[in-house]
Design a protein around this motif. Structure first.
Motif, mmCIF file in Angstrom:
data_model
loop_
_atom_site.group_PDB
_atom_site.id
_atom_site.type_symbol
_atom_site.label_atom_id
_atom_site.label_comp_id
_atom_site.label_asym_id
_atom_site.label_seq_id
_atom_site.Cartn_x
_atom_site.Cartn_y
_atom_site.Cartn_z
ATOM 1 N N LYS A 16 18.801 72.041 65.425
ATOM 2 C CA LYS A 16 19.990 71.519 66.108
ATOM 3 C C LYS A 16 20.854 70.703 65.140
ATOM 4 O O LYS A 16 22.072 70.859 65.107
ATOM 5 N N ILE A 17 20.204 69.834 64.375
ATOM 6 C CA ILE A 17 20.936 68.993 63.429
ATOM 7 C C ILE A 17 21.599 69.865 62.367
ATOM 8 O O ILE A 17 22.749 69.637 61.986
ATOM 9 N N TRP A 18 20.868 70.875 61.915
ATOM 10 C CA TRP A 18 21.410 71.787 60.908
ATOM 11 C C TRP A 18 22.669 72.475 61.445
ATOM 12 O O TRP A 18 23.692 72.547 60.766
ATOM 13 N N ALA A 19 22.606 72.937 62.690
ATOM 14 C CA ALA A 19 23.768 73.592 63.307
ATOM 15 C C ALA A 19 24.937 72.617 63.413
ATOM 16 O O ALA A 19 26.091 72.964 63.147
ATOM 17 N N LEU A 20 24.625 71.378 63.795
ATOM 18 C CA LEU A 20 25.647 70.352 63.935
ATOM 19 C C LEU A 20 26.331 70.064 62.598
ATOM 20 O O LEU A 20 27.563 69.956 62.520
ATOM 21 N N LEU A 21 25.515 69.983 61.528
ATOM 22 C CA LEU A 21 26.073 69.752 60.189
ATOM 23 C C LEU A 21 26.967 70.916 59.779
ATOM 24 O O LEU A 21 28.002 70.732 59.139
ATOM 25 N N PHE A 22 26.556 72.106 60.163
ATOM 26 C CA PHE A 22 27.332 73.306 59.850
ATOM 27 C C PHE A 22 28.701 73.242 60.517
ATOM 28 O O PHE A 22 29.736 73.487 59.893
ATOM 29 N N VAL A 23 28.694 72.860 61.808
ATOM 30 C CA VAL A 23 29.944 72.752 62.561
ATOM 31 C C VAL A 23 30.841 71.685 61.940
ATOM 32 O O VAL A 23 32.038 71.916 61.714
ATOM 33 N N LEU B 65 23.948 73.932 50.487
ATOM 34 C CA LEU B 65 23.207 72.679 50.315
ATOM 35 C C LEU B 65 22.720 72.136 51.663
ATOM 36 O O LEU B 65 21.601 71.637 51.774
ATOM 37 N N ILE B 66 23.551 72.261 52.704
ATOM 38 C CA ILE B 66 23.140 71.796 54.025
ATOM 39 C C ILE B 66 21.964 72.614 54.542
ATOM 40 O O ILE B 66 21.007 72.079 55.096
ATOM 41 N N THR B 67 22.041 73.932 54.321
ATOM 42 C CA THR B 67 20.937 74.794 54.729
ATOM 43 C C THR B 67 19.649 74.413 54.004
ATOM 44 O O THR B 67 18.567 74.387 54.600
ATOM 45 N N SER B 68 19.773 74.072 52.712
ATOM 46 C CA SER B 68 18.579 73.688 51.944
ATOM 47 C C SER B 68 17.975 72.397 52.483
ATOM 48 O O SER B 68 16.760 72.197 52.416
ATOM 49 N N SER B 69 18.814 71.519 53.033
ATOM 50 C CA SER B 69 18.293 70.308 53.654
ATOM 51 C C SER B 69 17.493 70.657 54.910
ATOM 52 O O SER B 69 16.446 70.059 55.184
ATOM 53 N N GLY B 70 17.995 71.634 55.656
ATOM 54 C CA GLY B 70 17.283 72.091 56.852
ATOM 55 C C GLY B 70 15.926 72.669 56.513
ATOM 56 O O GLY B 70 14.914 72.318 57.138
ATOM 57 N N ALA B 93 11.960 78.100 49.239
ATOM 58 C CA ALA B 93 13.270 78.504 49.768
ATOM 59 C C ALA B 93 14.306 77.417 49.462
ATOM 60 O O ALA B 93 15.440 77.710 49.049
ATOM 61 N N THR B 94 13.900 76.162 49.644
ATOM 62 C CA THR B 94 14.792 75.037 49.346
ATOM 63 C C THR B 94 15.186 75.033 47.873
ATOM 64 O O THR B 94 16.367 74.897 47.531
ATOM 65 N N ALA B 95 14.175 75.212 46.999
ATOM 66 C CA ALA B 95 14.438 75.220 45.561
ATOM 67 C C ALA B 95 15.357 76.383 45.183
ATOM 68 O O ALA B 95 16.255 76.241 44.346
ATOM 69 N N THR B 100 20.683 78.342 43.525
ATOM 70 C CA THR B 100 21.908 79.094 43.827
ATOM 71 C C THR B 100 23.123 78.182 43.718
ATOM 72 O O THR B 100 24.152 78.561 43.151
ATOM 73 N N PHE B 101 22.979 76.986 44.270
ATOM 74 C CA PHE B 101 24.062 75.998 44.207
ATOM 75 C C PHE B 101 24.449 75.715 42.752
ATOM 76 O O PHE B 101 25.632 75.719 42.395
ATOM 77 N N VAL B 102 23.440 75.493 41.903
ATOM 78 C CA VAL B 102 23.715 75.189 40.492
ATOM 79 C C VAL B 102 24.416 76.363 39.814
ATOM 80 O O VAL B 102 25.347 76.175 39.020
ATOM 81 N N CYS B 103 23.985 77.584 40.127
ATOM 82 C CA CYS B 103 24.622 78.774 39.537
ATOM 83 C C CYS B 103 26.093 78.847 39.941
ATOM 84 O O CYS B 103 26.961 79.149 39.111
ATOM 85 N N MET B 104 26.383 78.550 41.206
ATOM 86 C CA MET B 104 27.771 78.591 41.664
ATOM 87 C C MET B 104 28.594 77.505 40.989
ATOM 88 O O MET B 104 29.766 77.698 40.672
ATOM 89 N N GLN B 105 27.951 76.371 40.739
ATOM 90 C CA GLN B 105 28.657 75.304 40.041
ATOM 91 C C GLN B 105 28.950 75.716 38.598
ATOM 92 O O GLN B 105 30.029 75.430 38.073
#
Lengths: 106, 196
Positions: A16-23, B65-70, B93-95, B100-105
């Motif tokens: 949920k938090i991940w989706a919220l951050l995405f939005v 980056l947000i996805t990697s936090s998830g 997966a996070t790593a 990927t982020f570093v490559c794009m940078q």
């Protein structure tokens, strides 16, 4: 605290938090995409920024469930940063003003 | 609270000051710059399939980056449940997302240096301070991401080898704190450098 094995939250909370951050990120991007300007742009950018930061710190980094002392240790020092930013904003404007005056007088 | 976790928090607090000083310095030189500041929306635009999209690369990097936090939050969750296999998968997966982020940078830097002619001491688009701020802030953040990828890989290996079965899985959470912090800093860089 050290005796407690933490992090017993359901995975759905993180999703949920991940989706919220995405939005919220999409909203910040749209602020730029639709070329909003002035006070509205700044308000929205900073609002989304602080909401995202708050979610990451409180949920992903688990600060919401930590003891109060740790919250104080982490959240009080940034007040000094805020004061410093304010001072430097004045400084930047003053430098700009004095440069303009210098150019005008020569 | 394990001592390692408290020490990581204190380190991150000190790192907060480091990035704050960079961003505050950037604010100050930008406010006092005499020449016009290059428009980040245009500087970081890409043309994809004939469409000119402003700031699109940065937006994609933000989502990654947000996805990697998830995925990192889930890795910590699985670690405390004692699910070793899933912990390793989610950490890797996070790593991978971080890499990927570093490559794009790296791609972004190459584009700016070679195509746009942007240097730390000047650029053809406007205020010279743009390059100095950009390379300093994003470079330092990219270094943090790179270090984080290595850090996560090392911890993931230790999880896989069963080292934490005896002593508990706090080290996974501690590496997670570091990783979320890298994401957190990017939130501020994205807002203050790319959207201003």
């Amino acid at each position: 605290m050290s005796q407690v094995i933490g992090q017993q939250h359901p995975i759905s909370l993180y999703l949920k938090i991940w989706a919220l951050l995405f939005v919220l990120s999409t909203m910040s991007y749209l602020v730029d995409y639709f070329q909003l300007h002035g006070a509205l742009r700044w308000t929205l950018i900073l609002l989304f920024m602080f909401l995202k930061a708050g979610l990451i710190i409180s949920v992903f980094m688990h600060l919401a469930w930590e003891r109060f002392a740790l919250k104080l240790v982490l959240l009080l020092p940034p007040v000094a940063i805020a004061i410093f930013i304010t001072l430097m904003a004045f400084e930047g404007h003053y430098t700009f003003f004095s440069r303009i005056m210098g150019f005008v007088s020569t | 609270m394990p001592w390692g976790k408290l020490m990581m928090w204190l380190f991150l607090l000190s790192d907060t000051f480091v990035f704050s000083i960079f961003l505050t310095g950037y604010m100050t030189v930008r406010l006092s710059a005499m020449e016009s500041w290059p428009n980040p929306s245009e500087v970081f635009a890409l043309t994809i399939a004939g469409h000119h999209i402003p700031l699109v690369l940065i937006a994609i990097m933000t989502f990654i980056l947000i996805t990697s936090s998830g995925t990192m939050a889930m890795a910590v969750n699985f670690a405390y449940r004692g699910d070793r296999r899933r912990t390793v998968y989610f950490m890797l997966a996070t790593a991978a997302l971080g890499a990927t982020f570093v490559c794009m940078q790296a791609f972004e830097w190459t584009k700016l240096i070679l195509d746009e002619g942007i240097r730390p001491w000047g650029n053809p688009l406007g205020a010279a301070q743009f390059g100095a701020s950009f390379f300093m802030i994003t470079g330092f953040h990219g270094m943090h991401v790179t270090a984080g990828v290595i850090y996560l890989a090392v911890i993931a290996r230790r999880v896989a080898s069963g080292r934490y079965e005896e002593k508990g899985y706090h080290n996974v959470e501690i590496s997670g704190l570091y990783w979320h912090f890298v994401d957190l800093v990017w939130v501020f860089i994205f807002a203050l450098f790319y959207l201003w």
